[in-house]
Write a protein that holds these residues in place. Structure first.
Motif, short mmCIF file in Angstrom:
data_model
loop_
_atom_site.label_atom_id
_atom_site.label_comp_id
_atom_site.label_asym_id
_atom_site.label_seq_id
_atom_site.Cartn_x
_atom_site.Cartn_y
_atom_site.Cartn_z
N GLU A 33 -17.90 -0.39 -5.93
CA GLU A 33 -17.61 0.14 -4.60
C GLU A 33 -16.15 0.39 -4.29
O GLU A 33 -15.83 1.06 -3.31
N ARG A 34 -15.22 -0.09 -5.12
CA ARG A 34 -13.81 -0.04 -4.73
C ARG A 34 -12.96 0.91 -5.57
O ARG A 34 -11.78 1.10 -5.26
N TYR A 35 -13.50 1.46 -6.60
CA TYR A 35 -12.68 2.23 -7.54
C TYR A 35 -11.97 3.40 -6.85
O TYR A 35 -10.75 3.54 -6.96
N SER A 36 -12.73 4.24 -6.15
CA SER A 36 -12.12 5.43 -5.53
C SER A 36 -11.16 5.05 -4.41
O SER A 36 -10.11 5.67 -4.24
N THR A 37 -11.50 4.01 -3.64
CA THR A 37 -10.61 3.55 -2.58
C THR A 37 -9.31 3.01 -3.15
O THR A 37 -8.22 3.24 -2.62
N ASN A 38 -9.41 2.28 -4.26
CA ASN A 38 -8.20 1.77 -4.92
C ASN A 38 -7.28 2.91 -5.36
O ASN A 38 -6.06 2.84 -5.17
N VAL A 39 -7.87 3.95 -5.94
CA VAL A 39 -7.07 5.09 -6.39
C VAL A 39 -6.40 5.78 -5.20
O VAL A 39 -5.20 6.07 -5.22
N THR A 40 -7.18 6.02 -4.15
CA THR A 40 -6.67 6.75 -2.99
C THR A 40 -5.54 5.99 -2.30
O THR A 40 -4.47 6.55 -2.02
N THR A 41 -5.77 4.71 -2.01
CA THR A 41 -4.74 3.94 -1.30
C THR A 41 -3.52 3.68 -2.17
O THR A 41 -2.39 3.65 -1.66
N ALA A 42 -3.71 3.54 -3.48
CA ALA A 42 -2.55 3.37 -4.38
C ALA A 42 -1.68 4.63 -4.37
O ALA A 42 -0.45 4.55 -4.29
N LEU A 43 -2.31 5.80 -4.41
CA LEU A 43 -1.56 7.06 -4.38
C LEU A 43 -0.84 7.25 -3.05
O LEU A 43 0.30 7.71 -3.01
N ILE A 44 -1.53 6.90 -1.95
CA ILE A 44 -0.90 7.03 -0.63
C ILE A 44 0.35 6.16 -0.54
O ILE A 44 1.41 6.61 -0.06
N ASN A 45 0.25 4.93 -1.02
CA ASN A 45 1.39 4.02 -0.94
C ASN A 45 2.52 4.44 -1.88
O ASN A 45 3.69 4.36 -1.51
N PHE A 46 2.17 4.89 -3.06
CA PHE A 46 3.20 5.39 -3.98
C PHE A 46 3.95 6.56 -3.36
O PHE A 46 5.17 6.68 -3.49
N ALA A 47 3.22 7.44 -2.67
CA ALA A 47 3.84 8.61 -2.05
C ALA A 47 4.77 8.23 -0.90
O ALA A 47 5.78 8.90 -0.66
N LEU A 94 3.92 -3.35 -5.21
CA LEU A 94 3.00 -4.39 -5.68
C LEU A 94 1.56 -4.05 -5.32
O LEU A 94 0.64 -4.26 -6.12
N TYR A 95 1.37 -3.54 -4.10
CA TYR A 95 0.02 -3.17 -3.68
C TYR A 95 -0.56 -2.10 -4.61
O TYR A 95 -1.70 -2.21 -5.08
N SER A 96 0.23 -1.06 -4.88
CA SER A 96 -0.25 0.04 -5.72
C SER A 96 -0.56 -0.44 -7.13
O SER A 96 -1.60 -0.08 -7.71
N CYS A 97 0.33 -1.27 -7.69
CA CYS A 97 0.08 -1.82 -9.03
C CYS A 97 -1.14 -2.74 -9.03
O CYS A 97 -1.90 -2.79 -10.00
N PHE A 98 -1.32 -3.48 -7.94
CA PHE A 98 -2.48 -4.36 -7.77
C PHE A 98 -3.75 -3.54 -7.90
O PHE A 98 -4.68 -3.91 -8.65
N ARG A 99 -3.81 -2.40 -7.19
CA ARG A 99 -5.00 -1.56 -7.22
C ARG A 99 -5.24 -0.96 -8.61
O ARG A 99 -6.37 -0.85 -9.08
N ILE A 100 -4.15 -0.55 -9.25
CA ILE A 100 -4.29 0.04 -10.60
C ILE A 100 -4.81 -1.00 -11.59
O ILE A 100 -5.69 -0.72 -12.42
N LEU A 101 -4.28 -2.22 -11.50
CA LEU A 101 -4.75 -3.29 -12.39
C LEU A 101 -6.21 -3.62 -12.13
O LEU A 101 -6.98 -3.89 -13.07
N GLU A 102 -6.60 -3.61 -10.87
CA GLU A 102 -8.02 -3.86 -10.55
C GLU A 102 -8.91 -2.83 -11.23
O GLU A 102 -9.96 -3.17 -11.78
#
Length: 321
Positions: A33-47, A94-102
């Protein structure tokens, strides 16, 4: 904020691993359930990271390097900008890397999770307490009139800022002493108290502004009082915008955390990722609001940017020659 705080039976690498005071994660739910949300929020924060860093650095630089800007309210604005700068420098990466590692490993190392959690709560707490201090400073400016300059000094506000940071760091660090949820509950209670205080003080400020405007209209104030009241009223309105936007972006995290402590179960853990991302967004939005509402800061920021562009052009021209 530790978003994966519901315990579950170990079913993937790292699930069930005890990580000091942090609750057990649910990495086994990422693929479902979290894969796409992790990608989206990680990209938003990186940007958002580059803008958050540059804009908040400019705000802090303008306020700290110009003696004419060394007012109590500007010192508190600089404190907010420092907190937002640290969000862009530490928390969002850290948040973005957290999501990528997940997503890639279905596991996040314990030290990584601890640093993310502690840095989040420190920056989050400083924001709430500084907002309350900023609201109270504006209230005193309107309430005390000409006595304000004698009682509220820049040096005193600097001491208050230091106390806020020290208190918040110590409070967050108490998790290492008490591994239960007592410290986190205490933090949430303090943040709620700050929110209530900020809202109440803002309502009082609006009442004083209306009273001042009525006095100015009826010409019951002398010229010096009219000038001071007009300046402080304008500043209070500007600060109200900043306070309002801060509360708007930060409250969702606080509400979700309160619901979690109250035993409410969320059907999807994605809600934690989105409210955290909303909270981080304020680090990029606040400098824009600050520049929009404060003409002096805006003009100094524009001057600095123009100077940087001219310097860059000069360097390029010299390089070509």
């Amino acid at each position: 904020m530790n978003h994966s705080s519901y315990t579950t039976s170990p079913s993937s690498p790292g699930d069930g691993d005890k990580c000091f005071f942090l609750p057990e994660p649910q990495f086994n739910r990422v693929e479902d359930e979290r894969y796409s949300t992790n990608v989206t929020t990680a990209l938003i924060n990186f940007a958002m990271i580059p803008f958050a860093l540059c804009s908040n650095f400019l705000i802090v630089s303008v306020i700290t390097r110009n003696p004419s800007f060394a007012s109590p309210s500007n010192v508190l604005l600089a404190c907010l900008a420092v907190s937002d700068f640290l969000v862009g420098l530490i928390v969002q990466p850290l948040y973005s890397c957290f999501r990528i590692l997940e997503n890639t490993r279905l596991y996040v190392p314990c030290p990584f999770r601890v640093v993310y959690s502690e840095s989040f709560w420190i920056c989050y707490g400083v924001s709430f307490m500084t907002l309350s201090a900023l609201s109270c400073e504006r209230y005193l400016a309107l309430r005390l009139h000409l006595r304000y300059r004698e009682l509220v000094t820049t040096q005193g506000v600097l001491h208050l800022v230091a106390i806020i940071w020290i208190f918040d760091v110590i409070l967050t660090s108490l998790q290492w002493v008490d591994h239960g949820s007592f410290v986190r509950h205490m933090q949430i209670s303090i943040f709620l108290l700050c929110v209530f205080l900020t809202v109440i003080v803002q309502f009082k400020i609006f009442g004083i502004i209306r009273h001042h405007q009525r006095q100015i209209t009826e010409q019951t104030l002398n010229p010096s009082q009219v000038s001071f009241a007009a300046i402080q009223t304008k500043l209070a309105k500007n600060m109200a915008y900043i306070v309002g936007f801060y509360l708007m972006f930060n409250l969702p995290v606080l509400v979700v955390q309160m619901c979690q402590f109250a035993g409410v179960e969320f059907s999807s853990l994605n809600v934690f990722s989105w409210v955290e991302t909303i909270a981080f967004t304020k680090s990029s939005v606040n400098p824009v609001i600050c520049g929009w509402r404060n003409a002096e800061i805006r003009q100094e920021v524009i001057k600095k940017l123009r100077k940087c562009f001219r310097r860059e052009i000069a360097i390029q021209q010299n390089g070509i020659e």
